[in-house]
Design a protein around this motif. Structure first.
Motif, mmCIF file in Angstrom:
data_model
loop_
_atom_site.group_PDB
_atom_site.id
_atom_site.type_symbol
_atom_site.label_atom_id
_atom_site.label_comp_id
_atom_site.label_asym_id
_atom_site.label_seq_id
_atom_site.Cartn_x
_atom_site.Cartn_y
_atom_site.Cartn_z
ATOM 1 N N SER A 69 83.497 -115.318 3.930
ATOM 2 C CA SER A 69 84.110 -114.600 5.058
ATOM 3 C C SER A 69 84.759 -113.341 4.508
ATOM 4 N N VAL A 70 83.981 -112.266 4.507
ATOM 5 C CA VAL A 70 84.440 -110.997 3.952
ATOM 6 C C VAL A 70 84.445 -109.980 5.084
ATOM 7 N N GLN A 71 85.629 -109.475 5.437
ATOM 8 C CA GLN A 71 85.725 -108.479 6.497
ATOM 9 C C GLN A 71 86.040 -107.088 5.958
ATOM 10 N N GLU A 72 86.652 -107.002 4.809
ATOM 11 C CA GLU A 72 87.072 -105.715 4.272
ATOM 12 C C GLU A 72 86.257 -105.353 3.027
ATOM 13 N N GLU A 73 86.111 -104.068 2.811
ATOM 14 C CA GLU A 73 85.382 -103.559 1.644
ATOM 15 C C GLU A 73 86.121 -103.901 0.349
ATOM 16 N N ARG A 74 87.427 -103.909 0.409
ATOM 17 C CA ARG A 74 88.243 -104.228 -0.768
ATOM 18 C C ARG A 74 87.973 -105.652 -1.250
ATOM 19 N N ILE A 75 87.893 -106.597 -0.334
ATOM 20 C CA ILE A 75 87.620 -107.996 -0.689
ATOM 21 C C ILE A 75 86.189 -108.146 -1.190
ATOM 22 N N ARG A 76 85.276 -107.416 -0.571
ATOM 23 C CA ARG A 76 83.865 -107.460 -1.005
ATOM 24 C C ARG A 76 83.734 -107.010 -2.460
ATOM 25 N N LYS A 77 84.433 -105.963 -2.839
ATOM 26 C CA LYS A 77 84.389 -105.468 -4.225
ATOM 27 C C LYS A 77 84.985 -106.483 -5.192
ATOM 28 N N ARG A 78 86.065 -107.155 -4.784
ATOM 29 C CA ARG A 78 86.674 -108.168 -5.642
ATOM 30 C C ARG A 78 85.735 -109.356 -5.838
ATOM 31 N N VAL A 79 84.995 -109.728 -4.778
ATOM 32 C CA VAL A 79 84.032 -110.829 -4.883
ATOM 33 C C VAL A 79 82.919 -110.466 -5.850
ATOM 34 N N TRP A 80 82.378 -109.251 -5.725
ATOM 35 C CA TRP A 80 81.309 -108.804 -6.624
ATOM 36 C C TRP A 80 81.800 -108.785 -8.074
ATOM 37 N N ALA A 81 83.010 -108.305 -8.283
ATOM 38 C CA ALA A 81 83.552 -108.235 -9.646
ATOM 39 C C ALA A 81 83.753 -109.628 -10.223
ATOM 40 N N ALA A 82 84.235 -110.562 -9.395
ATOM 41 C CA ALA A 82 84.487 -111.918 -9.884
ATOM 42 C C ALA A 82 83.188 -112.631 -10.234
ATOM 43 N N VAL A 83 82.165 -112.464 -9.410
ATOM 44 C CA VAL A 83 80.891 -113.154 -9.648
ATOM 45 C C VAL A 83 80.153 -112.536 -10.833
ATOM 46 N N SER A 84 80.204 -111.230 -10.969
ATOM 47 C CA SER A 84 79.458 -110.572 -12.049
ATOM 48 C C SER A 84 80.037 -110.874 -13.426
ATOM 49 N N LYS A 85 81.284 -111.342 -13.513
ATOM 50 C CA LYS A 85 81.891 -111.663 -14.808
ATOM 51 C C LYS A 85 81.417 -112.989 -15.374
ATOM 52 N N PHE A 86 80.814 -113.843 -14.551
ATOM 53 C CA PHE A 86 80.325 -115.130 -15.040
ATOM 54 C C PHE A 86 79.084 -114.915 -15.889
ATOM 55 N N SER A 87 79.038 -115.595 -17.039
ATOM 56 C CA SER A 87 77.863 -115.468 -17.896
ATOM 57 C C SER A 87 76.746 -116.341 -17.333
ATOM 58 N N GLY A 88 75.536 -115.858 -17.395
ATOM 59 C CA GLY A 88 74.378 -116.592 -16.914
ATOM 60 C C GLY A 88 73.883 -116.123 -15.570
ATOM 61 N N VAL A 89 74.632 -115.274 -14.869
ATOM 62 C CA VAL A 89 74.196 -114.753 -13.573
ATOM 63 C C VAL A 89 73.177 -113.652 -13.827
ATOM 64 N N THR A 90 71.965 -113.826 -13.287
ATOM 65 C CA THR A 90 70.924 -112.820 -13.502
ATOM 66 C C THR A 90 70.795 -111.865 -12.324
ATOM 67 N N SER A 91 71.049 -112.351 -11.086
ATOM 68 C CA SER A 91 70.979 -111.445 -9.944
ATOM 69 C C SER A 91 71.961 -111.890 -8.868
ATOM 70 N N ILE A 92 72.490 -110.893 -8.151
ATOM 71 C CA ILE A 92 73.438 -111.121 -7.063
ATOM 72 C C ILE A 92 72.947 -110.323 -5.863
ATOM 73 N N ALA A 93 72.890 -110.964 -4.719
ATOM 74 C CA ALA A 93 72.534 -110.270 -3.487
ATOM 75 C C ALA A 93 73.471 -110.743 -2.395
ATOM 76 N N MET A 94 73.888 -109.804 -1.521
ATOM 77 C CA MET A 94 74.813 -110.168 -0.457
ATOM 78 C C MET A 94 74.386 -109.506 0.830
ATOM 79 N N ASP A 95 74.332 -110.310 1.898
ATOM 80 C CA ASP A 95 74.019 -109.809 3.225
ATOM 81 C C ASP A 95 75.343 -109.614 3.948
#
Length: 133
Positions: free
Chosen positions: A11-37
């Motif tokens: 449940s992401v309504q703001e751009e600020r929260i969306r950026k924090r989610v992307w940053a948090a997920v991209s820091k995990f090792s082993g993630v090869t691709s991330i896509a968000m609708d």
């Protein structure tokens, strides 16, 4: 661990929260691709990760629910047939005569020392001598 395709409902309504989610997920090792609708709020992750750890981390930022987890089968690649090596052209051997080119190596140069500033040379008769200048 195997490669998994995971879908999370966020449940992401703001751009600020969306950026924090992307940053948090991209820091995990082993993630090869991330896509968000952005319209549906679904995030798709592919890689060798522990999805429960990611969901736990995202729950601190926004509401996150795990929708599905699928094991991705590696694509079987067909072996390519080997290409025949191109034929090498025949080599032409030309006999080398004495001094074909003006800067050709000559055996008399092995025991010589050229002065850098004058036009003469000193030929050393003994091959094992040491000259210190």
């Amino acid at each position: 661990m195997t490669i998994q395709k995971s879908v999370l409902q966020l449940s992401v309504q703001e751009e600020r929260i969306r950026k924090r989610v992307w940053a948090a997920v991209s820091k995990f090792s082993g993630v090869t691709s991330i896509a968000m609708d952005d319209k549906t709020g679904k995030m798709t992750l592919v890689g060798e990760v522990d999805v429960s750890r990611i969901a736990k981390k995202l729950r601190k930022i926004c509401n996150a629910e795990l929708v599905s987890v699928e094991v991705v089968k590696p694509s079987e690649k067909k072996p390519e047939p080997e290409k025949p090596a191109p034929a090498k052209p025949a080599e032409i051997v030309v006999p080398v005569t004495h001094f074909n080119y003006p800067y050709q190596y000559h055996s008399s140069y092995t025991n010589s020392y050229y002065q850098p500033y004058q036009n003469y040379r000193v030929v050393v008769e003994e091959p094992n001598t040491c000259v210190i200048m």
